[in-house]
Design an enzyme around this catalytic site. Structure first.
Site, PDB file in Angstrom:
ATOM      1  N   HIS A 126       0.838  -1.210   0.000  1.00 11.63           N
ATOM      2  CA  HIS A 126       0.000   0.000   0.000  1.00 11.63           C
ATOM      3  C   HIS A 126       0.867   1.251   0.000  1.00 11.63           C
ATOM      4  CE1 HIS A 126       0.729  -0.494   4.302  1.00 11.63           C
ATOM      5  NE2 HIS A 126       0.213   0.680   4.566  1.00 11.63           N
TER       6      HIS A 126
ATOM      7  N   HIS B 240       1.334   3.976   1.863  1.00 19.42           N
ATOM      8  CA  HIS B 240       1.845   4.766   2.995  1.00 19.42           C
ATOM      9  C   HIS B 240       3.373   4.889   2.962  1.00 19.42           C
ATOM     10  CE1 HIS B 240      -2.012   4.101   5.555  1.00 19.42           C
ATOM     11  NE2 HIS B 240      -2.131   5.132   4.722  1.00 19.42           N
TER      12      HIS B 240
ATOM     13  N   ASP C 126       5.643   4.873   5.185  1.00 18.42           N
ATOM     14  CA  ASP C 126       6.466   3.937   5.956  1.00 18.42           C
ATOM     15  C   ASP C 126       6.527   2.548   5.303  1.00 18.42           C
ATOM     16  OD1 ASP C 126       3.758   3.549   6.703  1.00 18.42           O
ATOM     17  OD2 ASP C 126       4.348   2.633   8.606  1.00 18.42           O
ATOM     18  N   HIS C 127       5.956   2.428   4.112  1.00 20.30           N
ATOM     19  CA  HIS C 127       6.070   1.192   3.327  1.00 20.30           C
ATOM     20  C   HIS C 127       6.704   1.439   1.953  1.00 20.30           C
ATOM     21  CE1 HIS C 127       3.549  -1.460   5.956  1.00 20.30           C
ATOM     22  NE2 HIS C 127       3.329  -0.270   6.462  1.00 20.30           N
TER      23      HIS C 127
ATOM     24  N   HIS D 109      -7.581  -0.542   5.274  1.00 19.07           N
ATOM     25  CA  HIS D 109      -6.538   0.333   5.841  1.00 19.07           C
ATOM     26  C   HIS D 109      -6.270   1.455   4.835  1.00 19.07           C
ATOM     27  CE1 HIS D 109      -2.939   1.535   7.998  1.00 19.07           C
ATOM     28  NE2 HIS D 109      -2.212   1.361   6.912  1.00 19.07           N
TER      29      HIS D 109
ATOM     30  N   ASP E 297      -0.397  -3.799   6.227  1.00 15.62           N
ATOM     31  CA  ASP E 297      -1.062  -3.266   7.422  1.00 15.62           C
ATOM     32  C   ASP E 297      -2.534  -3.678   7.480  1.00 15.62           C
ATOM     33  OD1 ASP E 297       1.323  -2.100   8.109  1.00 15.62           O
ATOM     34  OD2 ASP E 297       0.687  -0.030   7.753  1.00 15.62           O
TER      35      ASP E 297
ATOM     36  N   HIS F  45       4.283  -4.350  10.947  1.00 17.66           N
ATOM     37  CA  HIS F  45       4.687  -3.723  12.217  1.00 17.66           C
ATOM     38  C   HIS F  45       4.774  -4.745  13.347  1.00 17.66           C
ATOM     39  CE1 HIS F  45       4.142   0.516  10.945  1.00 17.66           C
ATOM     40  NE2 HIS F  45       3.212   0.007  10.151  1.00 17.66           N
TER      41      HIS F  45
HETATM   42 ZN   LIG Z   1      -0.147   1.754   6.460  1.00 14.85          ZN
END
Ligand SMILES: [Zn+2]
Length: 255
Positions: A56, A58, A60-61, A114, A133, A171
């Site tokens: 996805h 985001h 942080d990915h 998400h 996530d 995570h």
């Molecule tokens: Zn995420």
């Protein structure tokens, strides 16, 4: 030859994971939170990066993608429904599509909720799933772009994978998730046993993933919203499972 994986921490509480095909030498990074730990993991294993499989959009990915792409000229595979929000995409995929990493064959599962276009990757021969996530061990992702019904449907798709499927999530949230899960099912014995196991792992600074789908079915309240005891525990006996799920998610948001 069976696939090999390598898991390592990134950023504050993200995980990076590499999927390696020993037959061809191909290696995929599942998401790219940041480039340096991925480079270190590749160097330690002696693997060459050929692909990045994105779950996805985001940051942080995905923040590590441009640097990795520039250095390794790797292929970047991303979810069709949000590829425009991700840098350097070569190929877009969605539900039912096949993704190959060397000789390893993966299947794409749409798991929105998400984010609106979130996908997961399942490699049936090795029973490995990469769920970003959407599903966490003893938890699930926040519903940011979707709704509870959508997220519940996504979780059901993952719950339907074989029980011995090992899944990697984005995570390390397991210990906090367990503290919350105990408020929903204080008498769940499988959950209590898992809590002990996780405490030992975390005390030794070990990851709590991968976990198995079979274990999550017994322990994760977000996968148990259609269990009568769970519905009763949140005061929603007889309600549709997605409403029970929505209530559990709301409670977790406030926890
Ligand atoms: Zn995420």
């Amino acid at each position: 030859m069976p696939a090999q994986t390598k898991l390592f921490p990134c950023l504050t509480d993200n995980y990076g994971v590499l999927l390696h095909d020993p037959q061809s030498g191909a290696t995929a990074a599942i998401d790219a939170p940041e480039a340096p730990p991925i480079e270190r993991a590749l160097a330690e294993a002696g693997w060459r990066l050929t692909d990045i499989l994105v779950t996805h959009h985001h940051g942080d990915h995905t923040a590590g993608i441009p640097a990795l792409k520039q250095k390794h000229k790797c292929r970047v595979v991303a979810p069709r429904n949000e590829a425009q929000r991700i840098a350097d995409v070569d190929e877009t995929v969605g539900e039912g599509d096949t993704v190959r990493v060397g000789s390893l064959v993966g299947r794409v599962i749409d798991t929105p909720g998400h984010t609106a276009g979130h996908i997961s990757y399942f490699f049936p021969a090795d029973k490995l799933a990469f769920v970003g996530d959407t599903l966490f061990s003893i938890g699930c992702g926040r519903i940011i772009e979707g709704n509870a019904e959508m997220m519940w449907d996504s979780l059901l798709k993952l719950r339907n994978l074989p029980d011995d499927t090992r899944f990697y999530c984005g995570h390390e949230y397991t210990a906090a998730n367990i503290r919350f899960a105990k408020t929903i099912e204080p008498d769940n014995k499988a959950l209590a046993a898992r809590a002990q196991e996780v405490e030992t792992l975390r005390a030794a600074h070990q990851p709590t993933i991968p976990a198995t789908i079979g274990a999550e079915k017994a322990e994760n309240p977000f996968l148990r919203a259609d269990n009568a005891g769970v519905a009763k525990s949140v005061g929603l006996s007889g309600a549709p499972a997605w409403k029970v799920f929505a209530e559990i998610r709301e409670r977790k948001n406030r926890f």
